[in-house]
Design an enzyme around this catalytic site. Structure first.
Site, PDB file in Angstrom:
ATOM      1  N   HIS A   1      -3.932  -0.217  -4.658  1.00 54.55           N
ATOM      2  CA  HIS A   1      -5.403  -0.356  -4.578  1.00 54.55           C
ATOM      3  C   HIS A   1      -6.002   0.078  -5.914  1.00 54.55           C
ATOM      4  O   HIS A   1      -7.027   0.763  -5.963  1.00 54.55           O
ATOM      5  CB  HIS A   1      -5.975   0.495  -3.441  1.00 54.55           C
ATOM      6  CG  HIS A   1      -5.381   0.247  -2.104  1.00 54.55           C
ATOM      7  ND1 HIS A   1      -5.696  -0.856  -1.330  1.00 54.55           N
ATOM      8  CD2 HIS A   1      -4.473   0.965  -1.382  1.00 54.55           C
ATOM      9  CE1 HIS A   1      -5.018  -0.803  -0.193  1.00 54.55           C
ATOM     10  NE2 HIS A   1      -4.266   0.286  -0.204  1.00 54.55           N
ATOM     11  N   GLU A  27      -5.155  -4.886  -5.381  1.00 58.36           N
ATOM     12  CA  GLU A  27      -4.938  -5.453  -4.048  1.00 58.36           C
ATOM     13  C   GLU A  27      -4.562  -6.931  -4.147  1.00 58.36           C
ATOM     14  O   GLU A  27      -4.923  -7.615  -5.106  1.00 58.36           O
ATOM     15  CB  GLU A  27      -6.198  -5.269  -3.201  1.00 58.36           C
ATOM     16  CG  GLU A  27      -6.468  -3.797  -2.877  1.00 58.36           C
ATOM     17  CD  GLU A  27      -7.747  -3.571  -2.091  1.00 58.36           C
ATOM     18  OE1 GLU A  27      -8.474  -4.563  -1.835  1.00 58.36           O
ATOM     19  OE2 GLU A  27      -8.022  -2.415  -1.734  1.00 58.36           O
ATOM     20  N   SER A  55       0.839  -1.198   0.000  1.00 54.61           N
ATOM     21  CA  SER A  55       0.000   0.000   0.000  1.00 54.61           C
ATOM     22  C   SER A  55       0.877   1.252   0.000  1.00 54.61           C
ATOM     23  O   SER A  55       1.615   1.473  -0.955  1.00 54.61           O
ATOM     24  CB  SER A  55      -0.962  -0.048   1.194  1.00 54.61           C
ATOM     25  OG  SER A  55      -1.931   0.957   1.095  1.00 54.61           O
TER      26      SER A  55
END
Length: 282
Positions: free
Chosen positions: A178, A205, A136
């Site tokens: 994402h 993801e 992330s």
């Protein structure tokens, strides 16, 4: 910023940006492969939870890696720029065969770690063969050019994304995470419109790009990676567009790769991989 110099006769470690929300169970293909690269049960992994404002993030990843059979896991708690020069932090980084940057906020990473002794230590470690993964926000931070924040949407627009300096393990890519889940194609296209030298990597993801010492990227995980290649860009209206208005970009090349696919940035060549070919011919 140029990556740290690799000494003659050596090769740098893998750079592994992960799109976030990765499987953390014993079946995790991404984390298991990272652990294997780092030495399996003989690995020494240092978790850097700086991006997260949650106090238990480091401890949670410490348990995850222990459950995956790692013999030694340390947490480098770097909450302030002063922490980034602490002996305990530098000792944890010094002995690591793998370094893992957790998710959270990219700007926490750049403002707390950027330019510090700890950041320099991570850069030197990767140049010396230590593998560095980030999930992330940690994925966005690994490159020289980092997407700090931006707007959702499928089309590029002037001012749609803001870039900031990242860690600088590589200066060839810009990463967004994402990707499909948060509709981020437009802001990655905008980032490439700002600097067509770069290759954009949009990570879904539970999907990772394992970027080897030869810079070739391999896809691992349950989602897809979107490659945005501006190398053949013919026309861009970025310089003349007004704030918030759409931007024209022509001859941008986009690849969508799934598990087992690869991309060579030197040859600007995508390969779907053997598994995708088998599914197509079945």
């Amino acid at each position: 910023m140029s990556p740290s110099r690799v000494r003659p006769g050596h090769q740098r470690g893998f750079i592994i940006p992960v799109g976030g929300a990765e499987d953390k169970t014993a079946a995790s293909r991404i984390l298991k492969r990272f652990v294997s690269l780092c030495g399996g049960r003989h690995a020494a992994i240092c978790v850097v939870p700086t991006a997260s404002a949650l106090a238990d993030t480091g401890a949670r990843y410490e348990r995850v890696f222990h459950d995956l059979g790692v013999g030694r896991v340390t947490v480098a708690d770097i909450a302030t720029r002063a922490d980034a020069g602490a002996e305990r932090v530098l000792a944890a980084l010094e002995g690591a065969t793998g370094i893992f940057l957790t998710g959270g906020s990219q700007l926490r990473l750049s403002t707390i770690l950027g330019g510090t002794v700890a950041a320099q230590a991570i850069r030197r470690a990767n140049a010396a063969g230590v593998h560095v993964a980030g999930t992330s926000a940690g994925a966005g931070f690994v490159s020289d050019h980092m997407i700090a924040f931006g707007k959702e949407g499928g089309s590029p627009g002037h001012g749609m994304v803001t870039l900031a300096p990242g860690l600088g393990l590589t200066n060839r890519i810009v990463v967004d995470q994402h990707f499909r889940q948060r509709d981020r194609l437009g802001r990655l296209l905008t980032a490439i419109g700002y600097n067509p030298f770069l290759v954009g990597i949009g990570l879904d993801e539970d999907t990772a790009a394992f970027i080897g010492p030869d810079d070739v990227l391999e896809v691992v995980g349950s989602g897809a990676i979107t490659i945005v290649d501006g190398g053949s860009l013919e026309f861009s209206s970025m310089a003349s567009a007004h704030e918030g208005k759409p931007v024209c970009l022509t001859n941008i090349v986009v690849h969508v790769l799934i598990d087992g696919g690869s991309y060579d940035p030197h040859r600007r060549k995508a390969d779907p991989g053997a598994a995708a070919r088998r599914r197509e011919s079945a």
